[in-house]
Design a protein around this motif. Sequence first.
Motif, PDB file in Angstrom:
ATOM      1  N   ASP A  52       0.789  -1.223   0.000  1.00 38.83           N
ATOM      2  CA  ASP A  52       0.000   0.000   0.000  1.00 38.83           C
ATOM      3  C   ASP A  52       0.828   1.283   0.000  1.00 38.83           C
ATOM      4  O   ASP A  52       0.288   2.383   0.054  1.00 38.83           O
ATOM      5  N   GLY A  53       2.142   1.174  -0.039  1.00 39.02           N
ATOM      6  CA  GLY A  53       3.002   2.354  -0.103  1.00 39.02           C
ATOM      7  C   GLY A  53       3.170   3.091   1.217  1.00 39.02           C
ATOM      8  O   GLY A  53       3.708   4.188   1.259  1.00 39.02           O
ATOM      9  N   SER A  54       2.716   2.496   2.315  1.00 36.21           N
ATOM     10  CA  SER A  54       2.785   3.166   3.615  1.00 36.21           C
ATOM     11  C   SER A  54       4.217   3.337   4.101  1.00 36.21           C
ATOM     12  O   SER A  54       5.124   2.602   3.710  1.00 36.21           O
ATOM     13  N   ARG A  55       4.398   4.329   4.951  1.00 33.85           N
ATOM     14  CA  ARG A  55       5.659   4.561   5.635  1.00 33.85           C
ATOM     15  C   ARG A  55       5.410   4.318   7.113  1.00 33.85           C
ATOM     16  O   ARG A  55       4.385   4.742   7.642  1.00 33.85           O
ATOM     17  N   VAL A  56       6.320   3.628   7.780  1.00 29.61           N
ATOM     18  CA  VAL A  56       6.123   3.271   9.186  1.00 29.61           C
ATOM     19  C   VAL A  56       7.303   3.728  10.033  1.00 29.61           C
ATOM     20  O   VAL A  56       8.410   3.927   9.534  1.00 29.61           O
ATOM     21  N   VAL A  57       7.040   3.868  11.331  1.00 34.53           N
ATOM     22  CA  VAL A  57       8.089   4.221  12.292  1.00 34.53           C
ATOM     23  C   VAL A  57       8.641   2.929  12.878  1.00 34.53           C
ATOM     24  O   VAL A  57       7.883   2.060  13.316  1.00 34.53           O
ATOM     25  N   ILE A  58       9.972   2.829  12.896  1.00 32.56           N
ATOM     26  CA  ILE A  58      10.646   1.698  13.535  1.00 32.56           C
ATOM     27  C   ILE A  58      11.542   2.232  14.642  1.00 32.56           C
ATOM     28  O   ILE A  58      11.983   3.384  14.599  1.00 32.56           O
ATOM     29  N   GLN A  59      11.779   1.408  15.634  1.00 36.12           N
ATOM     30  CA  GLN A  59      12.761   1.739  16.661  1.00 36.12           C
ATOM     31  C   GLN A  59      14.004   0.919  16.373  1.00 36.12           C
ATOM     32  O   GLN A  59      13.921  -0.303  16.186  1.00 36.12           O
ATOM     33  N   VAL A  60      15.139   1.593  16.331  1.00 32.21           N
ATOM     34  CA  VAL A  60      16.412   0.940  16.033  1.00 32.21           C
ATOM     35  C   VAL A  60      17.202   0.840  17.331  1.00 32.21           C
ATOM     36  O   VAL A  60      17.414   1.845  18.021  1.00 32.21           O
TER      37      VAL A  60
END
Length: 95
Positions: A52-60
Amino acid sequence: MRIRRKVIGVLGSAALALTSLGAVAAAATPAAAPCGFYETQSDAYYNHCTSDGSRVVIQVRVALAPDYERCVGPGRTWLGSADKVQGAHYVGRTC
């Protein structure tokens, strides 16, 4: 009867050899990147698998440094050296 066993034995050996060659060819083919966090021998990546082309937040998670959040788009994102990056995960929100 002996000839038949010999033919079957030869065919079985040929099949085994072809199967072995197929396994080698399959192993030589690069695999698709897994979804989520993964490492190579030298680098750390996060692969956001989406259609769906979404952008997500990740914790590194970083060794000997503060963890941080990052917005990533679809596909593979380089996070840094595998020696420094210990992991990454989706935090449950888009960006």
